[in-house]
Structures are given as structure tokens and as C-alpha cells.
Design a protein around this motif. Structure first.
Motif, PDB file in Angstrom:
ATOM      1  N   TYR A 154       0.854  -1.186   0.000  1.00 32.91           N
ATOM      2  CA  TYR A 154       0.000   0.000   0.000  1.00 32.91           C
ATOM      3  C   TYR A 154       0.887   1.231   0.000  1.00 32.91           C
TER       4      TYR A 154
ATOM      5  N   LEU B 129       1.094   5.814  -0.539  1.00 32.47           N
ATOM      6  CA  LEU B 129       0.537   7.153  -0.706  1.00 32.47           C
ATOM      7  C   LEU B 129       1.456   7.962  -1.590  1.00 32.47           C
TER       8      LEU B 129
ATOM      9  N   ARG C  86      -7.010  12.007  -0.126  1.00 30.79           N
ATOM     10  CA  ARG C  86      -5.697  11.385  -0.228  1.00 30.79           C
ATOM     11  C   ARG C  86      -5.890   9.929  -0.641  1.00 30.79           C
TER      12      ARG C  86
ATOM     13  N   ILE D 293      -5.109   6.047  -1.286  1.00 29.25           N
ATOM     14  CA  ILE D 293      -4.228   4.940  -0.915  1.00 29.25           C
ATOM     15  C   ILE D 293      -4.243   3.981  -2.091  1.00 29.25           C
TER      16      ILE D 293
ATOM     17  N   THR E 156      -2.648   0.487  -4.217  1.00 23.46           N
ATOM     18  CA  THR E 156      -2.159  -0.853  -3.951  1.00 23.46           C
ATOM     19  C   THR E 156      -1.731  -1.498  -5.255  1.00 23.46           C
TER      20      THR E 156
ATOM     21  N   GLN F 294      -8.255   2.879  -1.532  1.00 24.07           N
ATOM     22  CA  GLN F 294      -9.154   3.628  -0.662  1.00 24.07           C
ATOM     23  C   GLN F 294      -8.886   5.112  -0.838  1.00 24.07           C
ATOM     24  N   ARG F 295      -9.836   5.916  -0.366  1.00 24.95           N
ATOM     25  CA  ARG F 295      -9.638   7.368  -0.355  1.00 24.95           C
ATOM     26  C   ARG F 295      -9.834   7.877   1.068  1.00 24.95           C
TER      27      ARG F 295
ATOM     28  N   ARG G   4      -3.559  13.557   4.914  1.00 24.42           N
ATOM     29  CA  ARG G   4      -2.343  12.735   4.935  1.00 24.42           C
ATOM     30  C   ARG G   4      -2.226  11.987   6.254  1.00 24.42           C
TER      31      ARG G   4
ATOM     32  N   ALA H 164      -4.499   9.170   6.187  1.00 29.78           N
ATOM     33  CA  ALA H 164      -4.019   8.169   5.234  1.00 29.78           C
ATOM     34  C   ALA H 164      -2.863   7.369   5.830  1.00 29.78           C
ATOM     35  N   THR H 165      -1.944   8.042   6.522  1.00 29.87           N
ATOM     36  CA  THR H 165      -0.836   7.341   7.164  1.00 29.87           C
ATOM     37  C   THR H 165      -1.348   6.399   8.249  1.00 29.87           C
TER      38      THR H 165
ATOM     39  N   ARG I 246      -4.157   4.972   8.242  1.00 29.63           N
ATOM     40  CA  ARG I 246      -4.787   3.846   7.553  1.00 29.63           C
ATOM     41  C   ARG I 246      -3.734   2.863   7.047  1.00 29.63           C
ATOM     42  N   LEU I 247      -2.575   3.364   6.595  1.00 25.15           N
ATOM     43  CA  LEU I 247      -1.480   2.466   6.213  1.00 25.15           C
ATOM     44  C   LEU I 247      -1.102   1.570   7.385  1.00 25.15           C
TER      45      LEU I 247
END
Length: 292
Positions: A161, A163, A190, A192, A194, A204-205, A209, A212-213, A215-216
Motif C-alpha cells: 500500500y 501514498l 488522499r 491509498i 495498492t 481507498q480514499r 495525509r 491516510a498514514t 490507515r497504512l
């Protein structure tokens, strides 16, 4: 006395993002791709670094990339045969993203020893873990069929995954479709991304940031918890502090110390500065029969 090199050797390419570390006669041999600007071309890991790629992009330079020519693989195979190898397993980045694996296979048809070309269907340390594990099998005396099977197994187990600050570099390089790029940047989200079935897709959206991080981290932890022996990697382009922070969080959450490296210069040319990625692969559940 040092042990003899394995008779099966593993070749991979520079997009594997293998960490800088001492290598021995059983380590994967790395064939570099090229970063291109106008009439100039540089071998990544030899003539140009990821940091230099980030600087050039920030300065407004448009970069492209190219796969190694078949003669680069021919030279690698020839050198390995001269060193005593009797077979080669060539493990490379997804054929959906590059013609590298095709060039490796074409060179293998003319090589002095048998070459099995493996399309990993992935990239970065998802490819790197596959090449490393294949090389460990080779060092343990396994034959080329077993080594190639192990590379495919680890690659198939991996999840990646990432960004990016802008999808424009991926779109311009043909690694992401225009509609997917437009969808990823809609409404200021932001994306994501894969790697799925060998191609880059929008996963995903997320709005920010930071989110998003986070979520990573969630995605990585969830995957690691399903693995008997997970391997984790963190990549970045031009944001080492973010990568180190992410690595510390993942080490705490998973109990696994991640490999933290810049993305390769070639991948950086497509991802752009600010890119941040995570890779999880399953290394467990694999044993070798005692030949005796």
C-alpha cells in the motif's frame, strides 16, 4: 573456509529496493533499470540515487524510465555461469508495469545455462522479500524449480500500500489510468494505492495525509496479524523522517522491525517526492526436507 556458492543463483532487478547491506555469493544479483531525462540515462543505484530523483522532480524536470536491455541480463547470466552457477532463477517486477521480466526471459533463451524467469506480479520489497527468500532456498541446496516456486509463493503472499502527493507522475508514466487518477484526486482526498494482479489500483480514499498514514498502519497491522512470520518494509521518496516514524509505529504495533529504505530511483520517478509505502509478506510455513 568459505562455503562454495550455490549452483542455483537468483537474479532480480533494482526495483526490489533491497536494503544496502553486505552481500555474498548467495545474495540476489541485481540488474539495474534506468532513469531517463531527454538524451540522458542513468543506471539506478549506480549513476543516480532516489534523493537525486526527488531533487530533479522538485526542480520541474520530467523523468521517464526504461527497462534493462536483454544484453544486461545476458552479461549477468554469463558472469554467474563463469562463477559456477548451473541454473538461474530471475525474479522481476510485475510484467504489467514493465517489460523487464520479458527481457530477462529473452536473454535466458540464449544463455549458457537454464534460466527460469518469474513475474512476481509486484514491486519494491514485495519483490525484494521474494528474491531474498528464493536466494535462501538456493543457498540451502534446493533446485531451480523449488527456488522459483518459493519466489512466487512469497510474492503472492505480499500486500503493498502506498501514498503519493500527486497521481500525475503515475498517470503520465502510464502506470495509472486517467479515470483512476481523476477519481483518486476528486474532492481533495488522499488516495491509498495498492498493487493488485500486477497493476496499480486505487484501494481507498482518505481525507488527510495523517488519516491516510494511520490507515497504512491499520492495513499493515491487520495483514501482519494473519501471518505466521511476517516481514514488513517501509519505503519513501524524500521523506525519511516520515518513513522512520512509520517504521517505529509499525515495529511497536506488529512486533516486527521493518526494513526502511528509499524507493528505488525508477519507482521514485513514477511515485514522485513525498511517496510513502508499506509492504507485508508472509515468510513462515516453509521448510526444506533433509536430503539425507
Amino acid at each position: 573456509m568459505p562455503s562454495a556458492p550455490p549452483t542455483v543463483r537468483v537474479v532480480t532487478d533494482s526495483t526490489a529496493c533491497l536494503p544496502a547491506a553486505p552481500r555474498d555469493a548467495s545474495s540476489p544479483v541485481v540488474v539495474p533499470l534506468r532513469v531517463v531525462s531527454g538524451d540522458s540515462a542513468w543506471l539506478e543505484g549506480v549513476d543516480i540515487t532516489p534523493e537525486e530523483v526527488a531533487e530533479r522532480i522538485r526542480a520541474g524536470e520530467r523523468l521517464s524510465t526504461s527497462q534493462p536491455p536483454a544484453q544486461d541480463f545476458s552479461a549477468a547470466y554469463r558472469d554467474l555461469a563463469a562463477a559456477g552457477a548451473r541454473a538461474v532463477v530471475a525474479v522481476h517486477l510485475s510484467g504489467m508495469l514493465s517489460g523487464t521480466v520479458d527481457a530477462a526471459a529473452a536473454a535466458g533463451q540464449r544463455a549458457m545455462l537454464p534460466v527460469r524467469a518469474v513475474d512476481s506480479g509486484t514491486v519494491a520489497m514485495a519483490l525484494g522479500f521474494a528474491a531474498q527468500e528464493a536466494a535462501r532456498c538456493a543457498a540451502d541446496g534446493q533446485d531451480a524449480a523449488h527456488v522459483a516456486k518459493r519466489a512466487r509463493q512469497v510474492a503472492a503472499s505480499s500486500q503493498t500500500y502506498f501514498l503519493v502527493d500527486s497521481l500525475e507522475h503515475l498517470r503520465r508514466g502510464g502506470r495509472l489510468s486517467g479515470p483512476a487518477a481523476a477519481l483518486g484526486t476528486a474532492l481533495g482526498v488522499r488516495p491509498i494505492l495498492t498493487v493488485r494482479d500486477g497493476a496499480i489500483e486505487l484501494a481507498q480514499r482518505v481525507r488527510t495525509r495523517r488519516a491516510a498514514t494511520d490507515r497504512l498502519v491499520e492495513l499493515t497491522v491487520a495483514r501482519a496479524q494473519t501471518c505466521a512470520r511476517p516481514a514488513v518494509a517501509v519505503h519513501h521518496l524524500g521523506v525519511p523522517e516520515r518513513a522512520e516514524e512509520l517504521g517505529r509505529v509499525l515495529a511497536d504495533r506488529t512486533g516486527v522491525t521493518p526494513v526502511v529504505t528509499p524507493v528505488s530511483a525508477v519507482l521514485g520517478a513514477h511515485a514522485g517526492p513525498g511517496a510513502l509505502a508499506v509492504v507485508v509478506a508472509e515468510l513462515g510455513g516453509h521448510v526444506h526436507e533433509d536430503p539425507w
